[in-house]
Each structure stands twice: as C-alpha cells, then as structure tokens.
Motif scaffolding. Structure first.
Motif, short mmCIF file in Angstrom:
data_model
loop_
_atom_site.label_atom_id
_atom_site.label_comp_id
_atom_site.label_asym_id
_atom_site.label_seq_id
_atom_site.Cartn_x
_atom_site.Cartn_y
_atom_site.Cartn_z
N UNK A 263 16.32 44.16 103.50
CA UNK A 263 17.74 43.97 103.19
C UNK A 263 17.94 42.92 102.10
N UNK A 264 17.11 41.86 102.12
CA UNK A 264 17.23 40.83 101.08
C UNK A 264 16.86 41.40 99.72
N UNK A 265 15.81 42.24 99.68
CA UNK A 265 15.42 42.85 98.40
C UNK A 265 16.52 43.76 97.87
N UNK A 266 17.06 44.59 98.78
CA UNK A 266 18.16 45.46 98.34
C UNK A 266 19.37 44.64 97.90
N UNK A 267 19.67 43.57 98.63
CA UNK A 267 20.79 42.73 98.23
C UNK A 267 20.56 42.05 96.88
N UNK A 272 21.85 41.68 91.21
CA UNK A 272 21.50 41.74 89.79
C UNK A 272 22.32 42.80 89.05
N UNK A 273 22.48 43.96 89.71
CA UNK A 273 23.28 45.01 89.08
C UNK A 273 24.73 44.57 88.93
N UNK A 274 25.26 43.88 89.99
CA UNK A 274 26.63 43.41 89.91
C UNK A 274 26.79 42.36 88.82
N UNK A 275 25.77 41.50 88.65
CA UNK A 275 25.85 40.49 87.59
C UNK A 275 25.88 41.14 86.21
N UNK A 276 25.01 42.17 86.01
CA UNK A 276 25.02 42.88 84.71
C UNK A 276 26.36 43.58 84.48
N UNK A 277 26.88 44.21 85.56
CA UNK A 277 28.19 44.85 85.42
C UNK A 277 29.28 43.82 85.15
N UNK A 278 29.13 42.64 85.75
CA UNK A 278 30.13 41.60 85.54
C UNK A 278 30.12 41.11 84.09
N UNK A 279 28.93 41.01 83.52
CA UNK A 279 28.85 40.59 82.11
C UNK A 279 29.54 41.61 81.21
#
Length: 477
Positions: A263-267, A272-279
């Motif tokens: 679960x930690x790996x998936x999170x 990371x994906x959310x951070x890239x989308x946020x940028x």
C-alpha cells in the motif's frame, strides 16, 4: 417466646354479658361493638432480658401491637459470649400498655432458672392442658418449655395453677433390675475389649510401617515424580499452545507488513503522479489566470465603450438653473414625487420613462445583473412587472404602466418606484450608494459616469458585429 394466656391481672368471677340488644342491630354497629370489646382486651407488649438485678438488659424485644397472646420473634444470645450464653439464671421483665395508657408499665418480672423449666413438647398441637394466667412459654431449639415453679405465691394458691405431686416418704423404691445391671456389665466388657483391640492394631500398624518404611519412601518418591511429570507435561502443553499462538501472531504481522509495504508503494506512485499533475495544473492555472485577467480587462473596456455609446445615444444633460434636474434626449423627467409628476406633461414624462426603462434593460444585460422588476420598453406605453408581491395573483395585476394616460395615479407612481428600485440594484452591484431614490435621471447619470471611468484608451469595436466577436475569440485576439 410466646405468651399463651391473658396478660390482664386476675379479677373476680366474670359475668357473661348480655347480647340481646345486638340482635336487631345493623351489622356495621355490631362490628363496631365487637371491635370495642376486643380492643379493650388488647395491649402493646415487649420484654427485656437481664443477667442480674439492676443491670442493663442484654436483649430488648420488638413491640407487639394490640395482642392478647403475643408471640415474639426468635433471637440468639451466642453473640454475647459464653458469660451470657452459658448462664442458667436470668430475669425477664414484661412491659404492657393499653390504648388508654400513655406509657408502658411493668406487668411481669420473674427470676428464672433454666434448669427448672418443664418440657411441654415439640409443638403445642398435642398439648391440651390449661395454662395459668400470664404464663410464659419459651420456644427453644429442641422444643417448648415453661416454668410452673416460679409463679408468685398468689398464683400458686390458685386452684387452677399447676400443683406438683408429692413424693411418698415411706417404703423402698426400686432403682434398677438385675437384667439392666448385666447389660451394663457386658457393655463395659465390650468397651474394654474394643480399647485393647485398638491398642493392638495401633502397635501392629506401627511395626508394619517401620518394616516397610523404605518401600513407602520409594512409593512416595514415585508418586511425587509422577505428579512432577504430570505438572511438567501440563506446562509443556501450555507452552506449546502459547508457541502456536505466537507463531500465528507472527504470520499475521508479517502478512500485515507485506500489505502495508504494498500500500505504501502504491501510495508513493499515486503521490508522484499527483505531484506531476499538480505541476502541470499549476502551469495551466497560471496561463488561465493571465487569460482570465486579460478577458476581464477586455470586458471592462468593452463595458466602458458600450456605456460611452449609451451616453452618446441617450444623452442625459442637466437643465440650467435647476439643480438635480436633467433631460434625456432633450425630454425632461421630473423627480418621482406626486406633485412633480402631476404637474409635468404626461406624454413627455411617459416618453422619458420609456427611454430610462430601455437603458436599464440594456445595462442589466451588459452588467450580467438580473432585475427583480423587469421593464418592458414600448415607447410611450412601456410597463414594468412586479413578480415578487404576494398580494397580486394575476399577470395584469402585476403589470404596472409607465404612463399616466387612462390609469390610476397610484399604479403609475408604483411603476416609477419599481423602475428606481432596478436602478438602485444596478448601482449596489457596482458598489455605489444611492442618495435619493426619487432622482431617476441623476442616479442613472451617476451610474453611467462610473461605468465609463477607467484608465487607458477605449478599445475599438470588433469588426463584423457578433460574428466578428466570435471570430476574434476563436483566433485568441
């Protein structure tokens, strides 16, 4: 402890009362007389026990109310120690009180010897002998006892009292038979033989124990070893059970750790994906914010230009030498008061109000502000609608004319009030405060003046009208 006889003092011979006057009496009267007769014989009683004369009582009973033969509850004197429970002499005092007496009086005081009590039986069911007056019965653990010898002398002289039989003073009384003596002798021989047998068996058991002491020690040691082995096996079984539980707990924790790591790996990947989308979203937000700002600036410029066009088309000019008096398209419009409206020309006033209604409708569209009272511009026969009032039910009743010809004056004045309310709403949306609602043209002039104010030059009109505006938006211009 029971008192089985009448507690009243002895009196002379009683005469039977006549009950002839009760024959034809009402049952309630007869019941009342019977209660009065029995109530005179009733008394409240209690007793106390004393170890010797003059001492405090060791026991005080409860009070039995309205009874001729009171029965008191059982009690135990073992709590007072052997000095009281093994005593054979005691003093009993019985206290009584009738309905006519205020305090209790000492009715009976007797010195008793427990050795002199006579046994009556286990119960009073089979006891049919008469008892003397104020006789006291003692209900002990093995039966019922009473004392006939401790009665006072006057009661002993009563022929109805108990008289002990006199023993014969002459002659020899038989004490025991030969057969009884022989049985006692045989019993003594049996007892002595049993004692000798007991001593013999005791010595034989002691010798056997000494001879087989080592064997007994071995047997005891084996028994102890067997008990120790059983205890060890029970402890081993318990420890094995605890071990299995610990292993199961370890397996569950390991599985939980694996699930948590997954679960930690998936999170982490999702983060990371959310951070890239946020940028990317921040970059797009910056672009959209600048575009939105430029659109707002362009929109404000177009609003300034449109309001300038409205001022040029519908020119609002002041009347010389008349403060707060203006004309619209050279048509004077007085202040919205009854006297001013009635003194002006109805045709000119209705034409000026229709122009004001037209400008108000256009400003509502340009400023994206819905009007609560929408006007309907129609030349000199314009009108305005009131959809809010609850006292009006039909559309004709809610429609008020902006002209004075052939209409009641109050409906025309109310229509002017609704039009001024729309202008007040437009001004409040622009952050302006209206000084006097009745000044229609001054308020409208002030609103247009504020809307046309701004920095920079006015933007040019888009070529092609609405189609040109859409083409310009598609090109990003």
């Amino acid at each position: 402890m029971d008192g089985s006889a009448d507690i009243r003092p002895a009196i002379g011979k009683l005469r039977r009362r006549s009950t002839l006057n009760w024959t034809n009496a009402h049952p309630r009267v007869r019941q009342k007389k019977l209660e009065d007769v029995t109530g005179g014989r009733m008394a409240d009683t209690w007793f106390s026990l004393h170890c010797s004369e003059g001492e405090e009582p060791i026991y005080v009973s409860e009070t039995i109310n309205k009874a001729m033969n009171p029965s008191f509850r059982f009690f135990d004197l073992n709590t007072y120690g052997p000095a009281v429970s093994r005593r054979e002499d005691l003093t009993i005092k019985l206290w009584a009180r009738t309905e006519k007496m205020e305090d209790f009086m000492l009715l009976i005081e007797r010195q008793l010897s427990l050795r002199s009590l006579q046994f009556i039986g286990k119960s009073l069911e089979n006891f049919h002998h008469p008892l003397p007056q104020n006789c006291i019965l003692f209900h002990l653990s093995d039966g019922i006892y009473t004392s006939f010898t401790d009665l006072p002398l006057d009661e002993l002289s009563n022929p109805t009292s108990f008289q002990p039989s006199k023993l014969p003073t002459q002659g020899v009384q038989p004490t025991s038979s030969f057969d009884a003596l022989m049985r006692l002798s045989n019993l003594d021989d049996c007892i002595q033989d049993a004692l000798a047998t007991r001593e013999k068996l005791s010595s034989q058991i002691s010798s056997l124990l000494k001879e087989h002491q080592q064997s007994l020690a071995t047997i005891n040691s084996a028994s102890q070893s067997q008990d120790s082995l059983s205890s060890t096996e029970r402890s081993l079984s318990a420890e094995q059970k605890l071990l299995r539980l610990a292993q199961k707990r370890r397996s569950d924790l390991q599985a939980s750790l694996v699930a948590r790591r997954t679960a930690i790996a998936q999170g982490t990947l999702s983060q990371q994906k959310a951070e890239s989308d946020l940028i990317l979203a921040r970059t797009a937000l910056t672009t959209l914010a600048s575009k939105h700002q430029s659109t707002l600036t362009s929109l404000q410029g177009q609003t300034r230009r449109i309001c300038e066009d409205l001022l040029s088309i519908y020119s609002i000019d002041p009347i010389p030498n008349k403060p707060l008096s203006f004309t619209i398209c050279s048509l004077p419009l007085p202040t919205a008061t009854s006297a001013a409206l009635s003194s002006s020309s109805p045709e000119i006033t209705s034409a000026a109000l229709s122009l004001v209604a037209h400008i108000t409708t256009l400003l509502s569209s340009y400023l994206r502000t819905p009007l609560p009272y929408p006007p309907t511009p129609h030349g000199s026969t314009s009108s305005i609608l009131d959809p809010i009032s609850t006292t009006l039910h039909s559309t004709p009743q809610r429609t008020f004319p902006l002209y004075q010809k052939s209409v009641p004056p109050f409906r025309f004045e109310y229509a002017v009030f609704l039009l001024n309310s729309d202008i007040e709403l437009l001004m409040s949306r622009q952050g302006l405060r209206m000084v006097d609602q009745r000044s229609t043209l001054p308020n409208l002039k002030y609103l247009l003046y504020v809307l046309t104010a701004g920095k920079g030059e006015l933007p040019g009109r888009k070529v092609g009208g609405v189609r040109g505006l859409r083409a310009g938006e598609g090109d990003g211009g």
